[in-house]
Scaffold this motif. Structure first.
Motif: not given
Length: 64
Positions: A39-40, A49, A52, A55-60, A62, A64
């Motif tokens: 993720h990082g 980027g 969106e 990215q929102d899905y991966l933030d949720e 994966l 960190r």
């Protein structure tokens, strides 16, 4: 993540498979490199980027 070929505008493309964790190749002649990234590290490969909702899905999902 993969850089586009010289015949297309500069940029990067990504492809994820959530269940089986396999990478797909669209056109083997256009592939410069393939990298599994955490993720990082996404911003290193996609500096402008991701789309969106992606990215929102991966933030949720994966770590960190």
């Amino acid at each position: 993540m993969r850089p586009r070929s010289a015949s297309r505008p500069a940029g990067a493309q990504s492809r994820q498979h959530r269940l089986d964790r396999t990478a797909g190749i669209g056109d083997a002649e256009e592939i410069a490199e393939v990298a599994w990234v955490g993720h990082g590290q996404i911003a290193e490969y996609v500096p402008y980027g991701l789309f969106e909702p992606v990215q929102d899905y991966l933030d949720e999902v994966l770590p960190r």
